[in-house]
Design a protein around this motif. Structure first.
Motif, mmCIF file in Angstrom:
data_model
loop_
_atom_site.group_PDB
_atom_site.id
_atom_site.type_symbol
_atom_site.label_atom_id
_atom_site.label_comp_id
_atom_site.label_asym_id
_atom_site.label_seq_id
_atom_site.Cartn_x
_atom_site.Cartn_y
_atom_site.Cartn_z
ATOM 1 N N TRP A 28 -31.490 38.919 15.602
ATOM 2 C CA TRP A 28 -30.906 37.873 16.454
ATOM 3 C C TRP A 28 -29.778 38.481 17.299
ATOM 4 O O TRP A 28 -29.109 39.432 16.851
ATOM 5 C CB TRP A 28 -30.364 36.740 15.581
ATOM 6 C CG TRP A 28 -30.360 35.401 16.252
ATOM 7 C CD1 TRP A 28 -29.274 34.731 16.733
ATOM 8 C CD2 TRP A 28 -31.486 34.566 16.511
ATOM 9 N NE1 TRP A 28 -29.659 33.529 17.275
ATOM 10 C CE2 TRP A 28 -31.025 33.404 17.155
ATOM 11 C CE3 TRP A 28 -32.849 34.688 16.263
ATOM 12 C CZ2 TRP A 28 -31.867 32.373 17.562
ATOM 13 C CZ3 TRP A 28 -33.693 33.663 16.664
ATOM 14 C CH2 TRP A 28 -33.196 32.521 17.308
ATOM 15 N N CYS A 73 -30.412 32.592 8.674
ATOM 16 C CA CYS A 73 -30.685 31.250 9.205
ATOM 17 C C CYS A 73 -31.602 31.317 10.419
ATOM 18 O O CYS A 73 -32.817 31.299 10.276
ATOM 19 C CB CYS A 73 -29.367 30.549 9.501
ATOM 20 S SG CYS A 73 -28.442 30.157 7.988
ATOM 21 N N MET A 74 -31.054 31.416 11.645
ATOM 22 C CA MET A 74 -31.901 31.392 12.832
ATOM 23 C C MET A 74 -32.914 32.532 12.800
ATOM 24 O O MET A 74 -32.580 33.673 12.510
ATOM 25 C CB MET A 74 -31.051 31.489 14.093
ATOM 26 C CG MET A 74 -30.178 30.258 14.341
ATOM 27 S SD MET A 74 -31.117 28.714 14.447
ATOM 28 C CE MET A 74 -32.124 29.021 15.883
ATOM 29 N N GLU A 118 -23.302 32.530 12.665
ATOM 30 C CA GLU A 118 -23.800 31.415 11.852
ATOM 31 C C GLU A 118 -22.637 30.792 11.096
ATOM 32 O O GLU A 118 -21.685 31.481 10.732
ATOM 33 C CB GLU A 118 -24.896 31.944 10.916
ATOM 34 C CG GLU A 118 -25.484 30.938 9.957
ATOM 35 C CD GLU A 118 -24.694 30.875 8.668
ATOM 36 O OE1 GLU A 118 -24.666 29.778 8.077
ATOM 37 O OE2 GLU A 118 -24.094 31.886 8.259
ATOM 38 N N THR A 133 -34.986 31.012 8.154
ATOM 39 C CA THR A 133 -35.043 29.710 7.468
ATOM 40 C C THR A 133 -35.001 28.541 8.435
ATOM 41 O O THR A 133 -35.115 27.384 8.018
ATOM 42 C CB THR A 133 -33.905 29.585 6.450
ATOM 43 O OG1 THR A 133 -32.656 29.824 7.099
ATOM 44 C CG2 THR A 133 -34.081 30.600 5.342
ATOM 45 N N SER A 134 -34.840 28.811 9.727
ATOM 46 C CA SER A 134 -34.875 27.736 10.718
ATOM 47 C C SER A 134 -36.246 27.074 10.791
ATOM 48 O O SER A 134 -36.397 26.021 11.419
ATOM 49 C CB SER A 134 -34.470 28.264 12.097
ATOM 50 O OG SER A 134 -35.137 29.464 12.420
ATOM 51 N N HIS A 135 -37.258 27.658 10.146
ATOM 52 C CA HIS A 135 -38.573 27.016 10.059
ATOM 53 C C HIS A 135 -38.585 25.843 9.064
ATOM 54 O O HIS A 135 -39.534 25.054 9.056
ATOM 55 C CB HIS A 135 -39.634 28.030 9.598
ATOM 56 C CG HIS A 135 -39.785 29.195 10.515
ATOM 57 N ND1 HIS A 135 -40.167 29.075 11.829
ATOM 58 C CD2 HIS A 135 -39.620 30.519 10.300
ATOM 59 C CE1 HIS A 135 -40.214 30.273 12.385
ATOM 60 N NE2 HIS A 135 -39.886 31.168 11.471
ATOM 61 N N GLN A 177 -37.884 22.798 8.483
ATOM 62 C CA GLN A 177 -37.492 21.531 9.080
ATOM 63 C C GLN A 177 -38.290 20.362 8.496
ATOM 64 O O GLN A 177 -39.433 20.528 8.059
ATOM 65 C CB GLN A 177 -37.723 21.574 10.589
ATOM 66 C CG GLN A 177 -36.821 22.546 11.321
ATOM 67 C CD GLN A 177 -37.072 22.542 12.808
ATOM 68 O OE1 GLN A 177 -38.203 22.412 13.260
ATOM 69 N NE2 GLN A 177 -36.011 22.680 13.587
ATOM 70 N N TRP A 179 -32.137 24.398 5.607
ATOM 71 C CA TRP A 179 -32.300 25.825 5.293
ATOM 72 C C TRP A 179 -31.697 26.247 3.977
ATOM 73 O O TRP A 179 -32.158 27.208 3.354
ATOM 74 C CB TRP A 179 -31.796 26.721 6.415
ATOM 75 C CG TRP A 179 -30.649 26.283 7.243
ATOM 76 C CD1 TRP A 179 -29.554 25.556 6.889
ATOM 77 C CD2 TRP A 179 -30.507 26.577 8.637
ATOM 78 N NE1 TRP A 179 -28.732 25.378 7.967
ATOM 79 C CE2 TRP A 179 -29.281 25.994 9.060
ATOM 80 C CE3 TRP A 179 -31.275 27.294 9.564
ATOM 81 C CZ2 TRP A 179 -28.816 26.101 10.366
ATOM 82 C CZ3 TRP A 179 -30.812 27.403 10.865
ATOM 83 C CH2 TRP A 179 -29.591 26.810 11.253
ATOM 84 N N ARG A 203 -34.610 17.998 11.442
ATOM 85 C CA ARG A 203 -33.423 18.727 11.001
ATOM 86 C C ARG A 203 -33.835 19.755 9.954
ATOM 87 O O ARG A 203 -34.678 19.492 9.106
ATOM 88 C CB ARG A 203 -32.372 17.783 10.422
ATOM 89 C CG ARG A 203 -31.033 18.478 10.212
ATOM 90 C CD ARG A 203 -29.948 17.495 9.861
ATOM 91 N NE ARG A 203 -28.647 18.143 9.808
ATOM 92 C CZ ARG A 203 -27.819 18.285 10.826
ATOM 93 N NH1 ARG A 203 -28.172 17.797 12.002
ATOM 94 N NH2 ARG A 203 -26.669 18.887 10.686
ATOM 95 N N VAL A 204 -33.202 20.909 10.047
ATOM 96 C CA VAL A 204 -33.526 21.989 9.121
ATOM 97 C C VAL A 204 -32.749 21.798 7.822
ATOM 98 O O VAL A 204 -31.592 21.380 7.824
ATOM 99 C CB VAL A 204 -33.210 23.360 9.762
ATOM 100 C CG1 VAL A 204 -31.721 23.540 9.990
ATOM 101 C CG2 VAL A 204 -33.778 24.493 8.946
ATOM 102 N N HIS A 227 -27.578 35.232 10.788
ATOM 103 C CA HIS A 227 -28.877 35.003 11.407
ATOM 104 C C HIS A 227 -29.786 36.199 11.149
ATOM 105 O O HIS A 227 -29.380 37.201 10.546
ATOM 106 C CB HIS A 227 -28.715 34.778 12.918
ATOM 107 C CG HIS A 227 -27.985 33.521 13.268
ATOM 108 N ND1 HIS A 227 -28.220 32.317 12.626
ATOM 109 C CD2 HIS A 227 -27.014 33.264 14.199
ATOM 110 C CE1 HIS A 227 -27.436 31.387 13.135
ATOM 111 N NE2 HIS A 227 -26.696 31.933 14.079
#
Length: 306
Positions: free
Chosen positions: A167, A197-198, A172, A201-203, A205, A244, A241-242, A163
Motif C-alpha cells: 500500500w 487492513c487496506m 492505518e 482484511t478490507s475484503h 465486509q 476487519w 462496512r468492514v 495496511h
C-alpha cells in the motif's frame, strides 16, 4: 533496550499456524467502532479452539472519545456490556489499559493490562506460548514488552495494524495512533503475525440486510451487535462496512481462512510508510481473507448461542 535473542528455529516454530486449542488474550479498543465487538464475541463463542484468558481495553482517540484515556475507559465499559450479555464475569478477566500512548520517549505506560500481560506471559510454558491478539493501538503490548523484555520469548503477537505491505502508506488508525509502540513490536523480535487492513482484511465486509438476517434475531447479544453496526451510519442505502478485526480471530480458528506468508519484518519509516530490509527477522503477514467461511462460522455460533 535489549530484547532476548530468539533463534531462527524457535521463531519459525512460533510462527507456524497453531494446531489445537490456543491460549490467548485480546487487547481491544472495543468502543472505537463496531468490529471489535464482533471479534470479542467470535473469540468467546469459540471455546473449542480458543481459550480466552483475559481481555484488555486499549486506548483510542477519534470522534467517539475525548482522548486516549477516555477511549480506553469507553472500551472497558463496552467490554463489560458484552461480557454481561455473554454471561461472563469480568472479575480477573477484563483489565483497563493505558490512558495514553507510548510517545517519542518510548517509555512503557503503566496499566493493569500491561501488568497482567507480563505476569500471564512469563508464566506460560516454553512449549505453550500465549497468543496476544491486538486489534487496536498496540500501546499495552509494547508497554509490557518494554517493562519485561523476556516476555518476547514467551508470547506470539497477532496484530491487526497498518495496511498491506504494498500500500502507498500505512496510515492505518491502529498503527498511526502510536507509531513508537508499533516500532517497538516490529523491531524487538517478538514472534509477530501481522494482519494488515487496506488491501487485505478490507475484503471482510458485510451489510445491514445480512446483519438483520443473521445477527439481529439471535437474542440480546445479536440485537446489541446489530445496533452497534447500524449506528455507524445513518444512511444504510447501498452501504457496507468492514469488520476487519474479526480476521485476527479467524486466523486462529482456521489459518486457511486468512492466508499468510513469511516476510522480513517491515521497517516503519518516519513518513509512516513501509520499507524493506531483507536482513531483518521474519514475521508472518496476512495477504488475503476468505470472507464467506469467516462470516458463516460467526453467524452459526451466534445462532447457537441464542
Amino acid at each position: 533496550m535489549s530484547f532476548p535473542e530468539i533463534s531462527d528455529a524457535l521463531r519459525l516454530e512460533r510462527l507456524r499456524p497453531p494446531a489445537g486449542r490456543v491460549r490467548m488474550v485480546l487487547d481491544t479498543d472495543t468502543y472505537n467502532e463496531t468490529d471489535d465487538q464482533f471479534a470479542l464475541v467470535h473469540a468467546l463463542l469459540s471455546p473449542e479452539r480458543l481459550a480466552v484468558e483475559a481481555v484488555y481495553a486499549a486506548p483510542f482517540h477519534n470522534e467517539r472519545s475525548d482522548g486516549p484515556g477516555h477511549g480506553m475507559e469507553l472500551s472497558y465499559q463496552e467490554i463489560l456490556r458484552l461480557l454481561q450479555r455473554l454471561g461472563r464475569s469480568a472479575d480477573g478477566f477484563a483489565f483497563r489499559g493505558s490512558t495514553g500512548y507510548l510517545g517519542a520517549g518510548g517509555q512503557a505506560c503503566e496499566s493493569e493490562a500491561a501488568h497482567d500481560l507480563v505476569a500471564r506471559g512469563l508464566a506460560s510454558p516454553d512449549d505453550d506460548p500465549l497468543y496476544v491478539v491486538a486489534i487496536g493501538a498496540i500501546t499495552n503490548v509494547a508497554s509490557a514488552l518494554l517493562a519485561e523484555p523476556a516476555l518476547a520469548g514467551k508470547i506470539v503477537v497477532v496484530w491487526l495494524g497498518g495496511h498491506s505491505l504494498t500500500w502507498p502508506d500505512t496510515q492505518e488508525f491502529n498503527l498511526r495512533q502510536d507509531v513508537p509502540a508499533a516500532r517497538t513490536v516490529l523491531d524487538c523480535g517478538v514472534p509477530l503475525v501481522l494482519v494488515p487492513c487496506m488491501g487485505v482484511t478490507s475484503h471482510l465486509q458485510t451489510t445491514v440486510p445480512e446483519i438483520d438476517r443473521h445477527v439481529a434475531p439471535h437474542g440480546e447479544l445479536g440485537a446489541f451487535l446489530a445496533a452497534r453496526y447500524k449506528e455507524m451510519r445513518a444512511d444504510h442505502f447501498a452501504w457496507s462496512r468492514v469488520l476487519w478485526d474479526v480476521a485476527t480471530i479467524a486466523w486462529l480458528l482456521d489459518p486457511a481462512w486468512v492466508p499468510t506468508e513469511l516476510v522480513p519484518s517491515p521497517v516503519l519509516t518516519d513518513q509512516v510508510t513501509w520499507s524493506v530490509d531483507r536482513r531483518r527477522h521474519l514475521v508472518r503477514c496476512a495477504s488475503f481473507v476468505h470472507r464467506d467461511p469467516i462470516f458463516r462460522d460467526l453467524f452459526r455460533k451466534l445462532a447457537a448461542a441464542a
